[in-house]
Write a protein that holds these residues in place. Structure first.
Motif, mmCIF file in Angstrom:
data_model
loop_
_atom_site.group_PDB
_atom_site.id
_atom_site.type_symbol
_atom_site.label_atom_id
_atom_site.label_comp_id
_atom_site.label_asym_id
_atom_site.label_seq_id
_atom_site.Cartn_x
_atom_site.Cartn_y
_atom_site.Cartn_z
ATOM 1 N N SER A 118 0.310 5.953 -0.492
ATOM 2 C CA SER A 118 -0.735 6.851 -0.160
ATOM 3 C C SER A 118 -1.818 6.929 -1.256
ATOM 4 O O SER A 118 -3.148 6.956 -1.182
ATOM 5 C CB SER A 118 -0.406 8.347 0.085
ATOM 6 N N GLY A 146 -4.275 2.184 -2.802
ATOM 7 C CA GLY A 146 -4.786 1.326 -1.746
ATOM 8 C C GLY A 146 -5.901 0.200 -2.412
ATOM 9 O O GLY A 146 -4.970 -0.947 -2.784
ATOM 10 N N SER A 147 -7.000 0.301 -2.832
ATOM 11 C CA SER A 147 -7.874 -0.609 -3.542
ATOM 12 C C SER A 147 -6.945 -0.711 -4.993
ATOM 13 O O SER A 147 -6.999 -1.940 -5.347
ATOM 14 C CB SER A 147 -8.995 -0.183 -3.616
ATOM 15 N N TYR A 204 -8.799 -3.859 6.004
ATOM 16 C CA TYR A 204 -7.449 -4.138 5.277
ATOM 17 C C TYR A 204 -7.333 -5.814 4.324
ATOM 18 O O TYR A 204 -8.457 -6.474 4.352
ATOM 19 C CB TYR A 204 -6.198 -4.276 6.313
ATOM 20 N N THR A 231 -10.318 -4.234 0.758
ATOM 21 C CA THR A 231 -11.877 -3.880 1.526
ATOM 22 C C THR A 231 -12.915 -4.726 1.280
ATOM 23 O O THR A 231 -12.775 -5.353 0.166
ATOM 24 C CB THR A 231 -12.264 -2.425 0.982
ATOM 25 N N THR A 258 0.769 -1.324 0.087
ATOM 26 C CA THR A 258 0.058 -0.002 0.028
ATOM 27 C C THR A 258 0.849 1.420 0.134
ATOM 28 O O THR A 258 1.903 1.253 0.486
ATOM 29 C CB THR A 258 -0.820 -0.057 1.382
ATOM 30 N N LYS A 270 2.913 2.452 2.869
ATOM 31 C CA LYS A 270 1.710 3.198 3.940
ATOM 32 C C LYS A 270 1.057 2.119 4.542
ATOM 33 O O LYS A 270 0.760 1.147 3.792
ATOM 34 C CB LYS A 270 0.840 4.291 3.423
#
Ligand code: CAA
Length: 382
Positions: A128, A131-132, A363, A366, A126, A155
């Motif tokens: 910033s 993420g997904s 985590y 999602t 991950t 991150k």
């Protein structure tokens, strides 16, 4: 079809249950309050073979199957959710890619110490801005001679503050999209140019550190590349499939703790001159919790069984992670309700379970991403 565990699986389950009741559960409140990394518990779990349950014995693992791993991880997480995620990351997110894609030498040097429980591993994907959308990662790895020069910031890395080794996802060229991604094993204690950044202040799983990892012209030997350049994204997706079974098991363990504590409290708590379990409102909450947590456990065991038998388990892992964390979150909220005012205070573990449960919906993908994964498989979109 056999719903019973084998003799070996039952033996491990009983051993872990005893250890959890004697040595983990009694410490869970203190670990949550002090945010202390449970070093002594991790080392003992390692001695019991639980930091590399499905890792072959020649690399210091227990050489058991993933069904046993799920059983053990549910128990550990019933005692302490933070210990659960640390164990899951060592076994799955770190252990799986090194075991599956590592060379003999990489496994000897980098898998054995983690599987044996001597040091922690972590997985750094991950960022910033990624993420997904994992393929959007920008951490750069440029090959210069026999060294990768790494630049970027990772991150929300579980155990990033304590881990010795890390599987790091980076790109050799962002223009190549997911095909430019590679995974490097990094010795975080001996890499010039690496430092630990911010340690996050979180809502729950407070004894599990979550850190930023900063790479500034960090030098990683090219010999630490897992597989070939360009294979990194698929390795990552496969590792996440395995990891999602771990997070589902963590959630299921928290759910079991909620049910156990709620049952005990509701039987001793009296209102209107009788235990609150005599009220149907409470009975139904307990019945729903028990049913959903059992169903989650079955999905998890099925996903692990598929993995053990070399069958595709991507959809089932996503289903199990999503369902286990959704029903556990629901159970945790109802658990606080059963405890009433006491549930909202720190005198009882109900509020901790609620804080710990929430992250399981977030985590390792999602639950919205899990639904994407499930739908794509159903619709044969991949
Ligand atoms: N196994 C093997 N290959 C896979 C795969 C899988 N499970 N999933 C995808 N692939 C392959 C695809 O087939 C495709 O290859 P081809 O082009 O050769 O067919 C390639 O990978 C790209 O796939 P997609 O187009 O499906 O990729 P995408 O960019 O649309 O992303 C996604 C898919 C499912 C959304 C993915 O990005 C994802 O899982 N995101 C969530 C990230 C995540 O889980 N992060 C967790 C961080 S770790 C963490 O949280 C740990 C912790 O703290 C404890």
């Amino acid at each position: 079809m056999n719903f019973g565990p084998t003799e070996e699986q039952q033996m491990v389950k009983d051993m872990v249950k005893r250890f959890v009741d004697e040595e983990i559960k009694p410490k869970a409140e203190e670990l949550d309050r002090t945010h202390r990394h449970p070093q002594e518990i991790c080392r003992k779990l390692g001695e019991m073979g639980l930091m590399g349950v499905a890792v072959p014995t020649e690399y210091d693992g227990a050489g058991m199957d993933n069904v046993t791993y799920v059983m053990a991880l549910i128990e550990i997480s019933r005692g302490c959710a933070s210990c659960g995620v640390i164990t899951s990351v060592n076994n799955s997110l770190y252990g799986y890619p090194v075991k599956t894609f590592g060379t003999e030498e990489q496994k000897k040097n980098f898998l054995a110490p983690v599987a044996g429980g001597h040091v922690e591993g972590c997985y750094a994907l991950t960022e910033s801005g990624a993420g997904s959308d994992a393929a959007a990662l920008r951490c750069r790895a440029e090959l210069k001679g026999d060294t990768y020069i790494v630049n970027g910031v990772k991150k929300f890395i579980t155990s990033g503050n304590v881990a010795q080794y890390c599987v790091l996802a980076a790109t050799e060229d962002p223009a190549k999209g997911y095909k430019g991604i590679l995974n490097l094993i990094v010795d975080l204690k001996n890499t010039p140019g690496f430092s630990i950044g911010t340690i996050e202040e979180k809502m729950g799983i407070l004894a599990s550190g979550t850190a930023e990892l900063v790479f500034e012209d960090a030098e990683v030997p090219a010999a630490n590349l897992l597989g070939k350049p360009g294979e990194g994204f698929k390795q990552m997706m496969m590792g996440l499939d395995a990891g999602r079974i771990g997070i589902g098991a963590q959630a299921c363990g928290i759910g079991k703790a909620v049910l156990e504590d709620s049952l005990a409290y509701a039987q001793e708590r009296e209102q209107f001159g009788k235990p609150i379990t005599s009220f149907q409102a409470i009975q139904w909450k307990l019945a729903d919790m028990a049913t959903e947590i059992d169903a989650a456990e079955m999905l998890l065991l099925k996903a692990a069984w598929l993995e053990d038998n070399g069958l595709d388990f991507e959809k089932e892992a996503a289903m199990a992670k999503m369902y286990a964390s959704d029903v556990t979150m629901r159970a945790a909220v109802e658990g606080v309700q059963i405890f009433g005012g006491y549930g909202y205070c720190k005198d009882y573990p109900a509020e901790r379970h609620m804080r710990d449960a929430k992250i399981c919906q977030i985590y390792e993908g999602t639950n919205e991403v899990q639904r994407m994964v499930i739908a794509r498989k159903l619709l044969k979109m991949r």
